[in-house]
Write an enzyme that holds these catalytic residues in place. Structure first.
Site, PDB file in Angstrom:
ATOM      1  N   ASP A 420      59.518   4.074  -2.353  1.00 29.01           N
ATOM      2  CA  ASP A 420      60.356   3.536  -1.284  1.00 29.01           C
ATOM      3  C   ASP A 420      61.829   3.867  -1.574  1.00 29.01           C
ATOM      4  O   ASP A 420      62.302   3.689  -2.704  1.00 29.01           O
ATOM      5  CB  ASP A 420      60.169   2.012  -1.194  1.00 29.01           C
ATOM      6  CG  ASP A 420      60.782   1.435   0.061  1.00 29.01           C
ATOM      7  OD1 ASP A 420      60.101   1.416   1.090  1.00 29.01           O
ATOM      8  OD2 ASP A 420      61.950   1.007   0.009  1.00 29.01           O
ATOM      9  N   ASN A 428      71.302   3.670   6.951  1.00 27.81           N
ATOM     10  CA  ASN A 428      71.276   3.736   8.420  1.00 27.81           C
ATOM     11  C   ASN A 428      72.483   3.029   9.042  1.00 27.81           C
ATOM     12  O   ASN A 428      73.105   3.543   9.978  1.00 27.81           O
ATOM     13  CB  ASN A 428      69.988   3.105   8.957  1.00 27.81           C
ATOM     14  CG  ASN A 428      68.819   4.065   8.942  1.00 27.81           C
ATOM     15  OD1 ASN A 428      68.990   5.275   9.004  1.00 27.81           O
ATOM     16  ND2 ASN A 428      67.617   3.528   8.853  1.00 27.81           N
ATOM     17  N   ASP A 437      67.408   9.862   8.803  1.00 27.39           N
ATOM     18  CA  ASP A 437      66.328  10.843   8.959  1.00 27.39           C
ATOM     19  C   ASP A 437      66.509  12.017   8.002  1.00 27.39           C
ATOM     20  O   ASP A 437      65.537  12.541   7.443  1.00 27.39           O
ATOM     21  CB  ASP A 437      66.290  11.365  10.396  1.00 27.39           C
ATOM     22  CG  ASP A 437      65.727  10.347  11.380  1.00 27.39           C
ATOM     23  OD1 ASP A 437      65.171   9.322  10.927  1.00 27.39           O
ATOM     24  OD2 ASP A 437      65.852  10.582  12.597  1.00 27.39           O
ATOM     25  N   GLU A 463      60.737   4.427   5.475  1.00 28.94           N
ATOM     26  CA  GLU A 463      61.252   5.096   4.285  1.00 28.94           C
ATOM     27  C   GLU A 463      60.278   5.039   3.111  1.00 28.94           C
ATOM     28  O   GLU A 463      60.632   5.311   1.963  1.00 28.94           O
ATOM     29  CB  GLU A 463      62.576   4.464   3.864  1.00 28.94           C
ATOM     30  CG  GLU A 463      62.477   3.039   3.313  1.00 28.94           C
ATOM     31  CD  GLU A 463      62.498   1.957   4.388  1.00 28.94           C
ATOM     32  OE1 GLU A 463      62.815   0.801   4.048  1.00 28.94           O
ATOM     33  OE2 GLU A 463      62.200   2.258   5.562  1.00 28.94           O
TER      34      GLU A 463
END
Length: 544
Positions: A420, A428, A437, A463
């Site tokens: 992760d 973000n 992304d 993620e």
């Protein structure tokens, strides 16, 4: 669930090759025993057709799985048995015996099981070293340390040159996968040298780096034969994408076509036609053998005759469609049936297309290629994540169950990793979802670069990633993933002239400690949670 239910052609082919290599020694021992029986029998005829069929099948599969010598030798035996003579001064017995011994020697030389992750990764990297060697020529060194550092994190081998003469001398000794040239001005000598390596059989792509973004500098780069142009400061994500593209010379895997026709001569003709067009083929002359061939060969299209003894083609298509694993595999009928109503009935009973005999070779190739290409593309949409190209959540879970069942049967180790990205919400929120992304794609690329082709990488969600490492004990898995973690945290990311770094946490669980997919997944998830609780940017393991 059969292998073909989950694997893409690209990843399945690597495992098929390993399985083929593993089974080859026993298969050849069986053939040798059968030949010895025939050779010592008063009536060799009772073994004749069986031997021809076995060597024909071996010849058809050898090259497909990376054993061209197996194909050549098996084909020689097949033809000698068919003709009853060798075409040489050797007796038939000596001719066959010598070639069987050569086949057995080939099988003994090949690896029979996958290497552990660490060893295989080193082997794969060694094979890629030539393409991943980068020559960098600079006449303004202020960015060079950063450039070298970033490229090495992605597995590129950087060689630096501070003069045109030294670059030219190195090029005469060996060619890199790509040249990166960072100069204030491309003079005539630089352009002449670069162009020299754009117009020969061993073309070396060139990337120009510049502090100037005007049309004249870009035009100079084009005139020097540059494949790409970047300005400082570098957007490393785009730059590495370009490097990967320029240094990747792999061709797409050949389409895999299964031909079902009771007439051996017809099947062989279609097989040769498709093989000459670069496809891999397998032939079935007994319709009752088709399911086993589908499981072993993993076809992307089945080319099938309609009128066969004991089994009509539409009946066989219905049998194939009974298994949900093969519902999407295209079935193309090839028959001399010209009546439109009969063709439509056949199409309604499990067929996807209908080709009429006789058919021109170029028409056969075109029809098969178009249909197989469409299947491959649709299949990728079903099992792959659109952003990263990795397996999606559902496919990853199915593959874990399959690979774990195989590890249980073989008594081999299997490591499962849950991974992760740390503080991804902050990425973000601070830099935007487009940057988020990009971070996900960078990590996906790094995982694909560093892991074996037989390892399975999935985007589990958001993620979070999942990695299946067959034939890999816990210690080797930990080392490989930790090496990737160290590289990932050192990759420099940039947004609006702001530089930052991202890390990930991972948890690992292993078979045989956990023997079913649910408990293995839960254990890796607990280890991942522990890694986050213990400060992130680390790897934890779960051993009960």
């Amino acid at each position: 669930m059969p292998d073909t239910a989950n694997d893409s052609i690209e990843d399945k082919l690597a495992r098929l090759k390993l399985n083929y290599a593993s089974s080859l020694p026993a298969r050849l021992d069986k053939l040798s025993a059968l030949w010895q029986q025939a050779d010592h029998s008063e009536d060799r005829g009772e073994f004749h057709e069986s031997l021809i069929r076995e060597f024909h099948t071996l010849a058809g599969s050898g090259s497909s799985f990376g054993f061209p010598e197996v194909t050549r030798l098996a084909r020689e035996i097949e033809h000698a048995l068919q003709d009853g003579q060798t075409g040489t001064s050797e007796s038939l017995a000596d001719f066959v015996n010598q070639r069987i011994q050569a086949l057995q020697a080939i099988a003994r030389q090949e690896p029979t099981k996958a290497q552990p992750a660490e060893a295989q990764t080193m082997t794969d990297n060694a094979a890629l070293q030539e393409n991943r060697r980068v020559f960098v020529y600079v006449d303004e060194p202020q960015h060079i340390d950063e450039l070298q550092d970033q490229l090495q994190h992605y597995g590129y081998r950087v060689e630096l040159f501070d003069s045109l003469a030294r670059l030219q001398s190195a090029l005469q000794q060996r060619l890199p996968g790509v040249m990166v040239v960072s100069v204030q001005h491309l003079d005539e000598a630089s352009r002449e040298l670069l162009l020299q390596y754009q117009h020969n059989d061993l073309q070396v792509p060139v990337i120009i780096l510049s502090r100037h973004n005007d049309t004249q500098h870009r035009l100079d780069a084009v005139r020097a034969g540059a494949s790409a142009f970047f300005t400082w400061p570098l957007d490393y994500s785009r730059f590495i994408d370009t490097l990967d593209h320029l240094t990747s010379h792999s061709l797409p895997d050949p389409f895999r076509i299964l031909i079902v026709d009771d007439a051996k001569s017809s099947a062989d003709f279609y097989a040769r036609t498709l093989q000459e067009a670069g496809m891999h083929t397998d032939t079935v002359n007994d319709p009752l053998d088709v399911i086993q061939h589908i499981q072993d060969f993993c076809p992307e299209l089945i080319l099938m005759d309609i009128y066969m003894p004991n089994c009509h083609g539409t009946e066989l298509a219905a049998v194939i469609r009974q298994d949900e694993s093969y519902v999407g595999t295209p079935v193309v009928y090839l028959s001399s049936e010209t009546r439109a109503d009969k063709q439509q009935i056949a199409m309604a009973q499990g067929g996807d297309d209908f080709l009429t005999k006789p058919i021109k070779p170029e028409h056969l190739v075109s029809a098969v290629r178009n249909r197989a290409s469409r299947y491959r593309k649709l299949r990728s949409f079903m099992v792959r994540d659109s952003l990263t190209g990795l397996y999606n959540h559902t496919s990853t879970k199915e593959l874990l169950a399959h690979e774990l069942a195989q590890a249980v049967r073989n008594g081999s180790a299997l490591s499962y990793v849950m991974l992760d990205i740390d503080h991804f919400k902050t990425v973000n929120d601070r830099y935007g979802h487009a940057m988020g992304d990009r971070v996900i794609k960078i990590l996906a690329r790094l995982l694909k670069q560093r892991l074996r082709c037989t390892d399975i990488i999935g985007r589990y969600g958001g993620e979070e990633f999942a990695i299946i490492l067959p034939d890999t004990p816990l210690e080797a898995a930990h080392q490989v993933i930790d090496d990737i973690r160290g590289s990932f945290e050192n990759i420099r990311l940039s947004q609006n002239d702001v530089n930052f770094h991202v890390s990930f946490s991972a948890g690992i669980a292993v078979h045989p400690v956990y023997t079913d997919a649910i408990t293995l997944n839960d254990a890796a998830d607990r280890a991942l949670y522990q890694a986050k609780q213990n400060g992130r940017n680390r790897i934890e393991t779960q051993t009960r």
